[in-house]
Write an enzyme that holds these catalytic residues in place. Structure first.
Site, short mmCIF file in Angstrom:
data_model
loop_
_atom_site.label_atom_id
_atom_site.label_comp_id
_atom_site.label_asym_id
_atom_site.label_seq_id
_atom_site.Cartn_x
_atom_site.Cartn_y
_atom_site.Cartn_z
N SER A 1 0.85 -1.18 0.00
CA SER A 1 0.00 0.00 0.00
C SER A 1 0.89 1.25 0.00
O SER A 1 1.71 1.42 -0.90
CB SER A 1 -0.95 -0.05 1.20
OG SER A 1 -1.98 0.88 1.08
N TRP A 2 0.74 2.14 0.99
CA TRP A 2 1.66 3.28 1.07
C TRP A 2 3.10 2.78 1.16
O TRP A 2 4.02 3.44 0.66
CB TRP A 2 1.33 4.13 2.30
CG TRP A 2 2.40 5.10 2.66
CD1 TRP A 2 3.29 5.01 3.69
CD2 TRP A 2 2.74 6.31 1.95
NE1 TRP A 2 4.15 6.08 3.68
CE2 TRP A 2 3.83 6.90 2.63
CE3 TRP A 2 2.23 6.94 0.83
CZ2 TRP A 2 4.42 8.10 2.22
CZ3 TRP A 2 2.81 8.14 0.41
CH2 TRP A 2 3.88 8.70 1.11
#
Length: 314
Positions: free
Chosen positions: A110-111
């Site tokens: 994700s991030w």
């Protein structure tokens, strides 16, 4: 292929990285093993014991840390001196602090995928390979998907209404209004925590293909909401769009992506795969976004095995 058994760190510390920040840092597995860095999502999400179970502990020296303001790092939920450039520099400080000449794998979800790509672009000589899960390119359209009524809200309308309904009346986007409302609150006061819970509950519901019930988000709601709105109001603090720059990455990249990922729609993984010179993309059928989704962890372990077999960890 199952995850490796639960694992406890052989080393834990708080590492000062400047500007008043101290990072929680842990190492697991084999102290003399192949060094790998595992990056958590967020920003503000913090690491979890699940991240320790994605590498063979007999072979790998598994390094994990909580990013600035996140998880156990100090000060809690602090947005000062907290940008993408700071996070990239922190990974390099950790490498130097631990005496690692080169990360054989940088894994991020994700991030954490955004951060892993950014670190590899800045310090390519220090990265032998990347393993990415739930690719997040951090473009304006990717954030609009998450925080406007025209994106993920169409798949979770009840939860979206709850998110929007938590806001006081005002103008502007949901993201901007949340950012302003959280900034106006004293740390973790009643109103701030109310807003932070709804923000974090929204993303928690998106992360799982089957939305969870009775989720307790109190432990990480404040840093998640504060840091995420801080980053995404500033376009992720990316100096320039991430995707075009990835064309110059030379290391092998393994990409794992749930075919029903609502946080990071599959288009992002596909575009990245098409851009990278040396990448492999594996869809996980019937899986959503989180590492805990069925099949995601096993696919990440298989990705590491593919790198081993094809010399990507040399």
């Amino acid at each position: 292929m199952a995850l490796y058994p639960p694992l406890e760190p052989f080393h834990q510390e708080y590492l000062p990285v400047g500007d008043g920040h101290e990072l929680y840092l842990e190492q697991c597995g084999n102290p003399d093993g192949v060094p790998v860095m595992v990056l958590h999502g967020g920003p503000g999400g913090g690491s979890s014991p699940l991240l320790r179970r994605l590498f063979d502990p007999r072979l790998y020296r598994i390094v994990i840390h909580d990013q600035r303001g996140a998880g156990k790092s100090r000060p809690h939920a602090d947005t000062n001196h907290n940008t993408l450039a700071h996070l990239v520099d922190d990974i390099e400080r950790i490498r130097q602090h631990l005496g690692v000449s080169r990360w054989r794998v940088v894994m991020g979800g994700s991030w954490g995928s955004t951060l892993a790509l950014s670190y590899a672009l800045e310090h390519g000589e220090r990265v032998a390979s990347l393993v990415l899960r739930g690719v997040f390119l951090c473009r304006r359209q990717d954030m609009d998907w998450l925080y406007t009524e025209h994106g993920a809200a169409r798949y979770r309308p009840e939860q979206w209404q709850r998110l929007v309904g938590a806001l006081p009346p005002g103008e502007g986007t949901v993201l901007a209004r949340y950012h302003a409302a959280l900034a106006a609150c004293e740390d973790q006061n009643e109103e701030g925590m109310r807003l932070a819970r709804e923000w974090t509950r929204w993303e928690t519901h998106l992360s799982a293909l089957i939305p969870p019930t009775g989720v307790d988000v109190d432990d990480h709601a404040w840093p998640m909401a504060r840091l995420e709105t801080h980053y995404f109001m500033h376009e992720g603090f990316l100096p320039e769009p991430l995707l075009p720059r990835c064309a110059r990455l030379c290391c092998p990249v393994e990409i794992v992506h749930g075919s029903y990922d609502l946080v990071c729609p599959p288009e992002q993984a596909w575009l990245l795969h098409q851009t990278l010179p040396d990448s492999r993309l594996r869809w996980v059928p019937g899986a959503g976004h989180a590492t805990s989704e069925a099949g995601i962890g096993e696919a990440l372990i298989a990705a590491v095995h593919r790198l081993e077999q094809h010399g990507g960890l040399a």
